[in-house]
Scaffold this motif. Structure first.
Motif, PDB file in Angstrom:
ATOM      1  N   GLY A 138       0.822  -1.211   0.000  1.00  0.00           N
ATOM      2  CA  GLY A 138       0.000   0.000   0.000  1.00  0.00           C
ATOM      3  C   GLY A 138       0.851   1.254   0.000  1.00  0.00           C
ATOM      4  N   LEU A 139       1.914   1.245   0.798  1.00  0.00           N
ATOM      5  CA  LEU A 139       2.833   2.393   0.847  1.00  0.00           C
ATOM      6  C   LEU A 139       3.467   2.666  -0.512  1.00  0.00           C
ATOM      7  N   ASN A 140       3.750   1.619  -1.236  1.00  0.00           N
ATOM      8  CA  ASN A 140       4.445   1.745  -2.514  1.00  0.00           C
ATOM      9  C   ASN A 140       3.511   1.778  -3.715  1.00  0.00           C
ATOM     10  N   GLU A 141       2.217   1.860  -3.471  1.00  0.00           N
ATOM     11  CA  GLU A 141       1.231   1.860  -4.565  1.00  0.00           C
ATOM     12  C   GLU A 141       1.490   3.034  -5.504  1.00  0.00           C
ATOM     13  N   GLU A 142       1.627   2.722  -6.766  1.00  0.00           N
ATOM     14  CA  GLU A 142       1.866   3.772  -7.766  1.00  0.00           C
ATOM     15  C   GLU A 142       0.701   3.944  -8.726  1.00  0.00           C
TER      16      GLU A 142
END
Length: 107
Positions: A96-100
């Motif tokens: 989720g933190l790295n969702e682009e």
């Protein structure tokens, strides 16, 4: 459990504005995603109930910048986490933190 399916489940629910959050896997992905945007002051190593308590007040004042995000906030407010916690939840928080490409089901 396949983490990409959890991501797809959250996105489909939010795009169609149906269903509720069903488990801690979806919860961790969703919190990671919102933490990236709104700095919810939480981390992936927090246990589920502790994590929910930490973000509860912030969820009450958040206003998403899209209909999908608004629905995500709504289902997160209603979700009651279970005690279950494992490494895949940490992985989903990080996902989720790295969702682009939010709100795109297949990437």
């Amino acid at each position: 459990m396949v983490t990409s399916i959890v991501r797809q489940s959250v996105i489909i629910k939010c795009k169609q504005k149906i269903s509720a959050m069903l488990g801690n896997y979806e919860f961790y992905y969703s919190v990671g995603f919102l933490h990236k945007k709104y700095n919810l002051d939480c981390s992936s190593d927090m246990k589920p109930v502790e994590l929910k308590e930490k973000i509860a007040d912030k969820l009450e004042i958040l206003q998403g910048d899209s209909p999908e995000e608004e629905y995500l906030i709504t289902i997160l407010k209603k979700y009651r986490p279970k005690d279950e916690y494992n490494d895949q939840m940490v992985e989903l928080f990080e996902m989720g933190l790295n969702e682009e490409k939010p709100w795109i089901v297949k990437i």
